[in-house]
Motif scaffolding. Structure first.
Motif, PDB file in Angstrom:
ATOM      1  N   GLU A  41      41.477  45.989  82.042  1.00 52.66           N
ATOM      2  CA  GLU A  41      42.829  46.167  82.593  1.00 52.66           C
ATOM      3  C   GLU A  41      42.915  47.382  83.511  1.00 52.66           C
ATOM      4  OE1 GLU A  41      45.395  46.319  79.247  1.00 52.66           O
ATOM      5  OE2 GLU A  41      44.968  44.256  78.656  1.00 52.66           O
ATOM      6  N   ARG A  45      44.237  47.525  87.467  1.00 50.00           N
ATOM      7  CA  ARG A  45      45.259  48.453  87.981  1.00 50.00           C
ATOM      8  C   ARG A  45      44.737  49.227  89.191  1.00 50.00           C
ATOM      9  NH1 ARG A  45      46.264  48.993  82.339  1.00 50.00           N
ATOM     10  NH2 ARG A  45      48.336  48.194  81.837  1.00 50.00           N
ATOM     11  N   TYR A  48      44.679  46.969  92.250  1.00 48.77           N
ATOM     12  CA  TYR A  48      46.029  46.816  92.802  1.00 48.77           C
ATOM     13  C   TYR A  48      46.478  48.091  93.510  1.00 48.77           C
ATOM     14  CZ  TYR A  48      47.566  42.227  91.209  1.00 48.77           C
ATOM     15  OH  TYR A  48      47.730  40.879  91.063  1.00 48.77           O
ATOM     16  N   ARG A  53      49.735  48.118  95.875  1.00 51.16           N
ATOM     17  CA  ARG A  53      50.711  47.371  95.078  1.00 51.16           C
ATOM     18  C   ARG A  53      50.758  47.957  93.674  1.00 51.16           C
ATOM     19  NH1 ARG A  53      49.230  41.205  95.452  1.00 51.16           N
ATOM     20  NH2 ARG A  53      51.182  41.069  94.323  1.00 51.16           N
ATOM     21  N   PRO A  55      51.228  46.512  89.984  1.00 53.35           N
ATOM     22  CA  PRO A  55      51.350  45.258  89.230  1.00 53.35           C
ATOM     23  C   PRO A  55      52.204  45.437  87.985  1.00 53.35           C
ATOM     24  CG  PRO A  55      49.286  46.284  88.703  1.00 53.35           C
ATOM     25  CD  PRO A  55      49.934  47.130  89.777  1.00 53.35           C
ATOM     26  N   SER A  56      52.863  44.388  87.580  1.00 58.20           N
ATOM     27  CA  SER A  56      53.595  44.420  86.323  1.00 58.20           C
ATOM     28  C   SER A  56      52.608  44.174  85.190  1.00 58.20           C
ATOM     29  CB  SER A  56      54.674  43.339  86.316  1.00 58.20           C
ATOM     30  OG  SER A  56      54.072  42.067  86.360  1.00 58.20           O
ATOM     31  N   GLU A  57      53.007  44.545  83.996  1.00 56.70           N
ATOM     32  CA  GLU A  57      52.146  44.346  82.825  1.00 56.70           C
ATOM     33  C   GLU A  57      51.884  42.851  82.593  1.00 56.70           C
ATOM     34  OE1 GLU A  57      49.645  45.846  80.053  1.00 56.70           O
ATOM     35  OE2 GLU A  57      50.854  47.019  81.445  1.00 56.70           O
ATOM     36  N   ALA A  58      52.881  42.025  82.879  1.00 54.34           N
ATOM     37  CA  ALA A  58      52.715  40.578  82.714  1.00 54.34           C
ATOM     38  C   ALA A  58      51.652  40.046  83.681  1.00 54.34           C
ATOM     39  CB  ALA A  58      54.038  39.872  82.950  1.00 54.34           C
ATOM     40  N   LYS A  59      51.633  40.563  84.892  1.00 56.93           N
ATOM     41  CA  LYS A  59      50.640  40.119  85.877  1.00 56.93           C
ATOM     42  C   LYS A  59      49.229  40.515  85.433  1.00 56.93           C
ATOM     43  CE  LYS A  59      49.545  38.289  89.803  1.00 56.93           C
ATOM     44  NZ  LYS A  59      49.632  36.853  90.011  1.00 56.93           N
ATOM     45  N   GLU A  62      48.195  38.241  82.685  1.00 61.13           N
ATOM     46  CA  GLU A  62      47.902  36.920  83.229  1.00 61.13           C
ATOM     47  C   GLU A  62      46.500  36.876  83.836  1.00 61.13           C
ATOM     48  OE1 GLU A  62      49.425  34.141  86.921  1.00 61.13           O
ATOM     49  OE2 GLU A  62      50.795  35.625  86.074  1.00 61.13           O
ATOM     50  N   ILE A  63      46.129  37.922  84.572  1.00 61.24           N
ATOM     51  CA  ILE A  63      44.809  37.986  85.186  1.00 61.24           C
ATOM     52  C   ILE A  63      43.722  38.065  84.115  1.00 61.24           C
ATOM     53  CG2 ILE A  63      43.290  39.408  86.608  1.00 61.24           C
ATOM     54  CD1 ILE A  63      45.798  40.161  88.238  1.00 61.24           C
TER      55      ILE A  63
END
Length: 72
Positions: A41, A45, A48, A53, A55-59, A62-63
């Motif tokens: 993770e 980050r 991104y 950018r 990123p949101s925690e959900a994104k 998802e990845i």
């Protein structure tokens, strides 16, 4: 005649050892990749952030889930 038997036995043992070694190495490599994934993770980050950018925690989740599902 006994010399030929030893040579054939030696060749068979070398081939069998190579095949067994290949499968053991493959199993160990897969185990290491499962235990220590090549990307985590924090790396996502950073990627991104390099693109500018946030990123949101959900994104991120998802990845990570898509990468785990791809390996199975």
């Amino acid at each position: 005649m006994a010399t030929w038997i030893w040579i054939i036995l030696l060749v068979v043992c070398v081939i069998a050892g190579g095949v067994i070694g290949f499968f053991i190495a493959r199993w160990y490599f897969k185990k290491q990749l499962a235990d220590n994934p090549p990307i985590n993770e924090k790396m996502i980050r950073v990627i991104y952030a390099q693109m500018g950018r946030t990123p949101s925690e959900a994104k991120i989740r998802e990845i990570m889930n898509s990468m785990k599902n791809q390996n199975k």
